[in-house]
Structures are given as structure tokens and as C-alpha cells.
Design a protein around this motif. Structure first.
Motif, PDB file in Angstrom:
ATOM      1  N   MET A   1       1.025  -1.261   0.000  1.00  0.00           N
ATOM      2  CA  MET A   1      -0.022   0.010   0.125  1.00  0.00           C
ATOM      3  C   MET A   1       0.957   1.338   0.232  1.00  0.00           C
ATOM      4  O   MET A   1       1.720   1.424   0.601  1.00  0.00           O
ATOM      5  CB  MET A   1      -0.924   0.164   1.146  1.00  0.00           C
TER       6      MET A   1
ATOM      7  N   SER B   1       1.163   5.216   1.267  1.00  0.00           N
ATOM      8  CA  SER B   1       0.509   6.107   2.054  1.00  0.00           C
ATOM      9  C   SER B   1       1.014   7.320   2.073  1.00  0.00           C
ATOM     10  O   SER B   1       2.275   7.599   2.046  1.00  0.00           O
ATOM     11  CB  SER B   1       1.029   5.246   3.476  1.00  0.00           C
TER      12      SER B   1
ATOM     13  N   SER C   1      -5.558   6.627   9.341  1.00  0.00           N
ATOM     14  CA  SER C   1      -5.367   6.687   7.748  1.00  0.00           C
ATOM     15  C   SER C   1      -5.765   5.166   7.301  1.00  0.00           C
ATOM     16  O   SER C   1      -6.201   4.232   8.280  1.00  0.00           O
ATOM     17  CB  SER C   1      -3.862   6.726   7.243  1.00  0.00           C
ATOM     18  N   ASN C   2      -6.490   5.032   6.261  1.00  0.00           N
ATOM     19  CA  ASN C   2      -6.812   3.571   5.642  1.00  0.00           C
ATOM     20  C   ASN C   2      -5.631   2.637   5.940  1.00  0.00           C
ATOM     21  O   ASN C   2      -5.835   1.571   6.227  1.00  0.00           O
ATOM     22  CB  ASN C   2      -7.386   3.841   4.571  1.00  0.00           C
ATOM     23  N   THR C   3      -4.425   3.302   5.424  1.00  0.00           N
ATOM     24  CA  THR C   3      -3.249   2.175   5.588  1.00  0.00           C
ATOM     25  C   THR C   3      -2.972   1.768   7.043  1.00  0.00           C
ATOM     26  O   THR C   3      -2.931   0.558   7.204  1.00  0.00           O
ATOM     27  CB  THR C   3      -2.097   2.949   5.165  1.00  0.00           C
ATOM     28  N   GLU C   4      -3.222   2.888   8.059  1.00  0.00           N
ATOM     29  CA  GLU C   4      -3.103   2.460   9.439  1.00  0.00           C
ATOM     30  C   GLU C   4      -4.083   1.467   9.776  1.00  0.00           C
ATOM     31  O   GLU C   4      -3.942   0.217  10.405  1.00  0.00           O
ATOM     32  CB  GLU C   4      -3.199   3.630  10.381  1.00  0.00           C
TER      33      GLU C   4
ATOM     34  N   VAL D   1       1.711  -6.494   5.748  1.00  0.00           N
ATOM     35  CA  VAL D   1       1.414  -5.398   4.852  1.00  0.00           C
ATOM     36  C   VAL D   1       2.613  -4.598   4.714  1.00  0.00           C
ATOM     37  O   VAL D   1       3.330  -4.054   5.555  1.00  0.00           O
ATOM     38  CB  VAL D   1       0.424  -4.518   5.615  1.00  0.00           C
TER      39      VAL D   1
ATOM     40  N   THR E   1       4.303  -1.156   3.438  1.00  0.00           N
ATOM     41  CA  THR E   1       3.881   0.417   3.301  1.00  0.00           C
ATOM     42  C   THR E   1       4.970   1.091   2.595  1.00  0.00           C
ATOM     43  O   THR E   1       6.020   1.357   2.923  1.00  0.00           O
ATOM     44  CB  THR E   1       3.359   1.135   4.663  1.00  0.00           C
TER      45      THR E   1
ATOM     46  N   LYS F   1       5.858   4.869   0.869  1.00  0.00           N
ATOM     47  CA  LYS F   1       5.506   6.568   0.896  1.00  0.00           C
ATOM     48  C   LYS F   1       6.331   7.208  -0.442  1.00  0.00           C
ATOM     49  O   LYS F   1       5.929   8.149  -0.756  1.00  0.00           O
ATOM     50  CB  LYS F   1       5.930   6.924   2.105  1.00  0.00           C
TER      51      LYS F   1
END
Length: 280
Positions: free
Chosen positions: A115, A117, A130-133, A143, A145, A147
Motif C-alpha cells: 500500500m 501512504s 489513515s486507511n493504511t493504518e 502489509v 507500506t 511512501k
């Protein structure tokens, strides 16, 4: 690894995540599902399955235009990222983002979520996160992440931060897989804080026992002093110029999460480095 899920909102960060997923897929032979979720209130006149039961012409026109725009965005994203040789399927749905991701993970036996973020901070982070969190907290698979742009995504130095007290065997399998996939060096680190101080001798012994228990290779043992765990992990990662941080997360929700928080979720919000999390 057979299946990678990449949720996308067509942001730059989501494109970076897709690029990283392609790199991993090329190394592992995995297939990618590129998922976009339109979040909107359900009404009796709308079916998210694609069966049109519209009662309102304006609603029908709006949804048709929205789907056309989404398909165009998907096509542009596919054209931007070189995914030659990788099996990529597209999925568009109207649902809650987190709920849809959880169902896809279960139904498709997803091995990894990648994902993008932007992170969140201040009051926005306190109120909604956040949706990621939320995905980090609830997903039943690792997961990753992302950026920032990762043009090569060469992982050579990995920080594995933990209190090494809880059973992390299931997470450790995922962590070892990533270390071996990239031939990286693993840096086990315990952040020693004033509120939970232990002697360095005892902590190094604990970390050495962990390394032996899980059959780790190509690793270092580190005890790092800092005021709080999150800062310690970030500062240690800076000191060794880490390419990735890996952590297990407890996955608490509701009041328990509000009161205790999660270091892993804080890191996802506050570091620019790739973070691999696994819920235990």
C-alpha cells in the motif's frame, strides 16, 4: 508467495506501491490484484455487484461517469508502470476500503498487501487515522507500506524491532522470507527506554536466544537507548541507513487501541522508509 494485493487511489504513493509490488512479483512469480474501492453510502437503488437497480436517473448517470473515470485511471496507471511478465488483474468495487481489502485477502488467499501512504499526523491522526493504518491493524497477512519512489527497491539493510517477549513465530516466517528474498542483513534491535530499562547484557542475551530459536543468519544484535520506542527505532534506522523496517503489531481495535496505540502503526505514519508489518 503467490498473490499480492495493491489497493490504489491513483495517488503518487499508490503508484510507488504498484511499482514495488511489480518488483516483488518478478522475484517471486506472484500475481498482482490492483484494487480500487469507491466509498459511498449505499442506497436501495444501488447494487455494488454491478446489477443496476437504479430508481434515480441522476444516480445512474453519476455512477456510469464515475466508473468510466475509474477505468480511465486504471488504464493510465497500468501504462505508467512497466509490469511486463507479471500477471496483473484489475478490480473496481463500491464498498468500504478496509472491509473490501479484508474480504479480498480472505477470498483470494493474499500473501502480501503493498500500500502507498501519505501518512497522517496531528488531529486527523488522532480522530480517524489513515486507511493504511487501519489495514495494518486488521490485515491477516503482511502489509508493506510505501511512501516514496523506490526506483530499484534494493533491500540490503533491514531493521527488525521488537520487545522479543511475545511469540512472534508466525511473523518471523514472513520477516525471514523478505530477508532471504533480497539477501539482506537483518538488524535485531531492542529499544531500551527509561520506563522499561533493562541491562544491555540481559537484552543482548535475549536477542541472541531469539536469533538461535528462529535459525536466523546474516544478522546483528543491537540494544539502542532512547526516550520512547518509536523514536528509538527511527533513530536506529537512520544510524544504519536502513532500507526497510519490520515490526509485528498487536492489531488491537476500539478503546484498547485508543488507549495503548501501536508502535508499528505510528511508524507507518511517521517514517518515509518502507515498513513491513505483520499482525500477531
Amino acid at each position: 508467495m503467490k498473490r499480492i494485493l495493491v489497493p490504489t487511489d491513483f495517488s503518487e504513493q499508490a503508484q510507488y506501491a504498484f511499482e514495488v509490488a511489480v518488483t516483488i512479483a518478478k522475484r517471486t512469480g506472484a500475481a498482482i490484484k490492483l484494487l480500487h474501492v469507491v466509498e459511498m453510502p449505499y442506497s436501495p437503488s444501488f447494487s455494488a455487484t454491478g446489477d443496476t437497480i437504479y430508481n434515480d436517473n441522476m444516480e445512474q448517470v453519476y455512477m456510469m461517469r464515475l466508473l468510466e473515470t475509474t477505468k480511465g485511471n486504471m488504464a493510465r496507471l497500468m501504462n505508467k508502470v512497466n509490469h511486463a511478465g507479471v500477471d496483473v488483474v484489475q478490480d473496481v468495487d463500491v464498498d468500504s476500503i478496509v472491509g473490501k481489502i479484508k474480504r479480498v485477502v480472505a477470498e483470494d488467499n493474499v500473501d502480501l498487501i503493498v500500500m502507498g501512504s501519505k501518512g497522517s499526523s496531528g488531529m486527523d491522526e488522532f480522530l480517524i487515522g489513515s486507511n493504511t493504518e487501519k489495514v495494518v491493524r486488521t490485515a491477516r497477512c503482511p502489509v508493506l507500506t510505501i511512501k516514496q519512489h523506490q526506483p530499484d527497491f534494493e533491500i540490503k539493510e533491514i531493521v527488525l524491532a521488537s520487545d522479543f517477549r511475545r511469540e512472534i513465530s508466525k511473523a518471523m516466517d514472513a520477516f525471514k522470507f523478505f530477508q532471504q528474498l533480497f539477501g539482506a542483513r537483518l538488524h535485531l534491535v531492542y529499544i531500551n527506554t527509561p520506563g522499561a530499562f533493562e541491562s544491555s547484557t540481559n537484552l543482548r542475551s535475549k536477542l541472541a536466544h531469539t536469533a538461535e530459536k528462529y535459525g536466523l543468519h546474516n544478522y546483528t544484535i543491537n540494544v539502542y537507548n532512547d526516550t520512547i520506542e518509536e523514536d528509538g527505532i527511527l533513530h536506529f534506522a537512520d544510524d544504519i541507513n536502513a532500507d526497510m523496517i519490520m515490526m509485528a503489531t498487536h492489531g488491537r481495535t476500539g478503546l484498547s487501541h485508543l488507549l495503548s496505540g501501536s508502535i508499528a502503526e505510528d511508524l507507518v505514519n511517521h517514517t518515509s522508509r518502507p515498513v513491513l508489518t505483520y499482525q500477531i
